[in-house]
Design a protein around this motif. Structure first.
Motif, PDB file in Angstrom:
ATOM      1  N   PRO A 110       0.807  -1.231   0.000  1.00 41.50           N
ATOM      2  CA  PRO A 110       0.000   0.000   0.000  1.00 41.50           C
ATOM      3  C   PRO A 110       0.832   1.269   0.000  1.00 41.50           C
ATOM      4  CG  PRO A 110      -0.975  -1.612   1.472  1.00 41.50           C
ATOM      5  CD  PRO A 110       0.341  -2.202   1.020  1.00 41.50           C
ATOM      6  N   VAL A 111       1.984   1.265   0.693  1.00 40.41           N
ATOM      7  CA  VAL A 111       2.811   2.468   0.735  1.00 40.41           C
ATOM      8  C   VAL A 111       3.324   2.814  -0.657  1.00 40.41           C
ATOM      9  CG1 VAL A 111       4.961   1.207   1.254  1.00 40.41           C
ATOM     10  CG2 VAL A 111       4.720   3.618   1.933  1.00 40.41           C
ATOM     11  N   MET A 112       3.531   1.801  -1.519  1.00 40.07           N
ATOM     12  CA  MET A 112       4.005   2.084  -2.864  1.00 40.07           C
ATOM     13  C   MET A 112       2.888   2.677  -3.726  1.00 40.07           C
ATOM     14  SD  MET A 112       7.129   1.561  -2.753  1.00 40.07           S
ATOM     15  CE  MET A 112       7.353   1.986  -4.488  1.00 40.07           C
ATOM     16  N   TYR A 113       1.645   2.243  -3.499  1.00 43.10           N
ATOM     17  CA  TYR A 113       0.530   2.890  -4.192  1.00 43.10           C
ATOM     18  C   TYR A 113       0.455   4.367  -3.800  1.00 43.10           C
ATOM     19  CZ  TYR A 113      -1.465  -1.518  -5.904  1.00 43.10           C
ATOM     20  OH  TYR A 113      -1.681  -2.692  -6.558  1.00 43.10           O
ATOM     21  N   ARG A 114       0.651   4.644  -2.510  1.00 41.18           N
ATOM     22  CA  ARG A 114       0.598   6.042  -2.063  1.00 41.18           C
ATOM     23  C   ARG A 114       1.752   6.834  -2.661  1.00 41.18           C
ATOM     24  NH1 ARG A 114      -0.660   3.468   2.918  1.00 41.18           N
ATOM     25  NH2 ARG A 114       1.402   3.962   3.772  1.00 41.18           N
ATOM     26  N   ALA A 115       2.912   6.189  -2.772  1.00 39.13           N
ATOM     27  CA  ALA A 115       4.062   6.865  -3.383  1.00 39.13           C
ATOM     28  C   ALA A 115       3.783   7.200  -4.843  1.00 39.13           C
ATOM     29  CB  ALA A 115       5.306   5.980  -3.264  1.00 39.13           C
ATOM     30  N   LEU A 116       3.177   6.267  -5.563  1.00 40.10           N
ATOM     31  CA  LEU A 116       2.816   6.535  -6.953  1.00 40.10           C
ATOM     32  C   LEU A 116       1.875   7.731  -7.047  1.00 40.10           C
ATOM     33  CD1 LEU A 116       2.162   2.938  -8.381  1.00 40.10           C
ATOM     34  CD2 LEU A 116       3.991   4.483  -9.071  1.00 40.10           C
ATOM     35  N   ASP A 117       0.861   7.739  -6.197  1.00 42.22           N
ATOM     36  CA  ASP A 117      -0.147   8.796  -6.242  1.00 42.22           C
ATOM     37  C   ASP A 117       0.423  10.164  -5.873  1.00 42.22           C
ATOM     38  OD1 ASP A 117      -1.975   6.897  -6.949  1.00 42.22           O
ATOM     39  OD2 ASP A 117      -2.760   6.621  -4.919  1.00 42.22           O
ATOM     40  N   SER A 118       1.507  10.182  -5.114  1.00 45.08           N
ATOM     41  CA  SER A 118       2.080  11.457  -4.680  1.00 45.08           C
ATOM     42  C   SER A 118       2.922  12.112  -5.769  1.00 45.08           C
ATOM     43  CB  SER A 118       2.949  11.241  -3.440  1.00 45.08           C
ATOM     44  OG  SER A 118       4.141  10.539  -3.766  1.00 45.08           O
ATOM     45  N   LEU A 119       3.247  11.365  -6.819  1.00 42.58           N
ATOM     46  CA  LEU A 119       4.126  11.877  -7.860  1.00 42.58           C
ATOM     47  C   LEU A 119       3.336  12.648  -8.912  1.00 42.58           C
ATOM     48  CD1 LEU A 119       6.360   8.695  -8.331  1.00 42.58           C
ATOM     49  CD2 LEU A 119       7.034  10.841  -7.237  1.00 42.58           C
ATOM     50  N   SER A 120       3.872  13.757  -9.352  1.00 44.49           N
ATOM     51  CA  SER A 120       3.236  14.541 -10.410  1.00 44.49           C
ATOM     52  C   SER A 120       3.770  14.167 -11.783  1.00 44.49           C
ATOM     53  CB  SER A 120       3.457  16.033 -10.157  1.00 44.49           C
ATOM     54  OG  SER A 120       4.838  16.333 -10.133  1.00 44.49           O
ATOM     55  N   ALA A 121       4.564  13.110 -11.848  1.00 42.21           N
ATOM     56  CA  ALA A 121       5.129  12.624 -13.106  1.00 42.21           C
ATOM     57  C   ALA A 121       4.604  11.218 -13.379  1.00 42.21           C
ATOM     58  CB  ALA A 121       6.657  12.602 -13.015  1.00 42.21           C
ATOM     59  N   PRO A 122       4.609  10.789 -14.625  1.00 37.54           N
ATOM     60  CA  PRO A 122       4.213   9.406 -14.915  1.00 37.54           C
ATOM     61  C   PRO A 122       5.137   8.428 -14.191  1.00 37.54           C
ATOM     62  CG  PRO A 122       4.432  10.680 -16.936  1.00 37.54           C
ATOM     63  CD  PRO A 122       4.997  11.522 -15.839  1.00 37.54           C
ATOM     64  N   MET A 130       8.969  -8.132 -16.593  1.00 38.97           N
ATOM     65  CA  MET A 130       8.469  -6.825 -17.048  1.00 38.97           C
ATOM     66  C   MET A 130       6.959  -6.716 -16.887  1.00 38.97           C
ATOM     67  SD  MET A 130      10.877  -5.934 -20.337  1.00 38.97           S
ATOM     68  CE  MET A 130      10.556  -4.176 -20.149  1.00 38.97           C
ATOM     69  N   ASP A 131       6.393  -7.440 -15.921  1.00 36.92           N
ATOM     70  CA  ASP A 131       4.969  -7.280 -15.598  1.00 36.92           C
ATOM     71  C   ASP A 131       4.726  -5.873 -15.055  1.00 36.92           C
ATOM     72  OD1 ASP A 131       4.335  -9.867 -16.309  1.00 36.92           O
ATOM     73  OD2 ASP A 131       4.591 -10.656 -14.284  1.00 36.92           O
ATOM     74  N   VAL A 132       3.635  -5.255 -15.467  1.00 34.94           N
ATOM     75  CA  VAL A 132       3.240  -3.953 -14.934  1.00 34.94           C
ATOM     76  C   VAL A 132       2.348  -4.215 -13.724  1.00 34.94           C
ATOM     77  CG1 VAL A 132       2.061  -1.783 -15.397  1.00 34.94           C
ATOM     78  CG2 VAL A 132       3.374  -2.897 -17.212  1.00 34.94           C
ATOM     79  N   LEU A 133       2.892  -3.990 -12.540  1.00 31.35           N
ATOM     80  CA  LEU A 133       2.171  -4.293 -11.310  1.00 31.35           C
ATOM     81  C   LEU A 133       1.259  -3.155 -10.883  1.00 31.35           C
ATOM     82  CD1 LEU A 133       5.056  -5.940  -9.228  1.00 31.35           C
ATOM     83  CD2 LEU A 133       3.441  -7.036 -10.791  1.00 31.35           C
ATOM     84  N   ALA A 134       1.669  -1.925 -11.176  1.00 35.03           N
ATOM     85  CA  ALA A 134       0.876  -0.759 -10.774  1.00 35.03           C
ATOM     86  C   ALA A 134       1.398   0.454 -11.511  1.00 35.03           C
ATOM     87  CB  ALA A 134       0.961  -0.541  -9.259  1.00 35.03           C
ATOM     88  N   ALA A 135       0.587   1.504 -11.548  1.00 37.89           N
ATOM     89  CA  ALA A 135       0.993   2.785 -12.136  1.00 37.89           C
ATOM     90  C   ALA A 135       0.089   3.871 -11.579  1.00 37.89           C
ATOM     91  CB  ALA A 135       0.912   2.742 -13.662  1.00 37.89           C
ATOM     92  N   ASN A 136       0.517   5.120 -11.712  1.00 37.27           N
ATOM     93  CA  ASN A 136      -0.389   6.211 -11.375  1.00 37.27           C
ATOM     94  C   ASN A 136      -1.194   6.594 -12.620  1.00 37.27           C
ATOM     95  OD1 ASN A 136       1.472   7.680 -12.886  1.00 37.27           O
ATOM     96  ND2 ASN A 136       2.338   8.744 -11.113  1.00 37.27           N
ATOM     97  N   ARG A 137      -2.114   7.524 -12.456  1.00 36.33           N
ATOM     98  CA  ARG A 137      -3.009   7.861 -13.568  1.00 36.33           C
ATOM     99  C   ARG A 137      -2.252   8.370 -14.783  1.00 36.33           C
ATOM    100  NH1 ARG A 137      -8.259  10.911 -10.848  1.00 36.33           N
ATOM    101  NH2 ARG A 137      -9.153   9.062  -9.862  1.00 36.33           N
TER     102      ARG A 137
END
Length: 294
Positions: A110-122, A130-137
């Motif tokens: 969960p902390v990594m999801y929050r880290a993704l969401d805090s970034l203003s960059a892709p 090379m599985d895509v496990l998560a990404a921000n919007r």
């Protein structure tokens, strides 16, 4: 993956790229039937017998010492990534050797999801194969909504080789494809017994002649930093620098962040893309599954 075949082809392709002159050997006036160094020349440079080196290139690595591997790496002028790959491939292969433990499912904390969401960059998190496990919007807006795909298809290599959208997205698709293959080769050296990797390589080989050609080169690559040139269907051309960071607690997970040069056309295009997604930054984001095992 067959480790003996992998080490044979890796060593063969590495010596094929080095001429005797590049290796510091005296010029050879004889007609050479193959490019690069002969096996006996590699053995000479490494300070081992020809028979010993031939056994090593055939994948018979039981009992090989680190000193010999270091000598072969120097003789073939391997870089740090190639050297590490050679050591991975040269693990004991004797019948009855201790079987490797099955790989544990990968989970995004969960902390990594929050880290993704805090970034203003892709940004995205890549896992094994090379599985895509998560990404921000903004990451999904840039590369496509992997979250909407079936789990099996949430993989960057499948995207690059089997999705026509990737050919349109990458300004230099051939380089992007080569980087994918080299990354998979590095992973194959670490986890040769991964059945999902075997399935992935088989699928890509079946459907892509380019993949088959690149896989036969046996190049390896460990991403750290670089640049990607993209042509996005909504905002047009982008040049983004990327950095790849290890995720603590899982050596097979990496965080990839892409950023434009400040005040550049790419920065303006990325701002438009962020607006198009409905957020000026990534904003709060609820993943489909928290955490997800892969």
């Amino acid at each position: 993956m067959d480790r003996s075949t992998e080490i044979r082809e890796f060593l063969r392709t590495r010596r094929a790229r080095i001429t005797p002159e590049q290796a510091g050997l005296a010029p050879d006036l004889r007609v050479r039937r193959v490019p690069g160094l002969r096996r006996e020349e590699v053995a000479q440079l490494a300070g081992v017998s020809v028979d010993y080196y031939v056994r090593l290139e055939r994948g018979r690595t039981q009992g090989v010492s680190e000193a010999v591997l270091e000598a072969v790496a120097r003789a073939l002028q391997l870089d740090d990534t190639e050297r590490a790959h050679l050591f991975d491939l040269a693990q004991p292969t004797a019948t009855g050797a201790r079987r490797r433990r099955p790989l544990s499912p990968q989970r995004v904390r969960p902390v990594m999801y929050r880290a993704l969401d805090s970034l203003s960059a892709p940004a995205l998190i890549q896992g094994r194969r090379m599985d895509v496990l998560a990404a921000n919007r903004l990451g999904y807006a840039l590369f496509g909504d992997f979250q909407a795909r079936p789990h099996r298809e949430r993989n960057f290599a499948r995207f690059v080789f089997l999705d026509e959208a990737a050919h349109r997205l990458y300004a230099d698709w051939e380089k992007a494809a080569g980087d994918c293959v080299a990354t998979l080769h590095l992973y194959a050296g670490r986890h040769p017994d991964d059945p999902q990797l075997t399935e992935l390589i088989g699928e890509l080989s079946l459907h892509s002649g380019t993949f088959r050609r690149m896989w036969a080169d046996h190049d390896v690559l460990a991403h750290a930093t670089g640049a990607k040139r993209l042509h996005h269907p909504v905002v047009g051309d982008l040049t983004l620098d990327y950095v790849v960071l290890a995720v603590e607690g899982d050596p097979d997970q990496t965080l990839v962040i892409l950023t434009p040069e400040p005040a550049s056309p790419s920065a303006e295009a990325l701002a438009i893309l962020a607006s198009w997604t409905g957020t000026s930054t990534t904003g709060p984001y609820t993943p489909e599954e928290t955490p997800r095992a892969v």
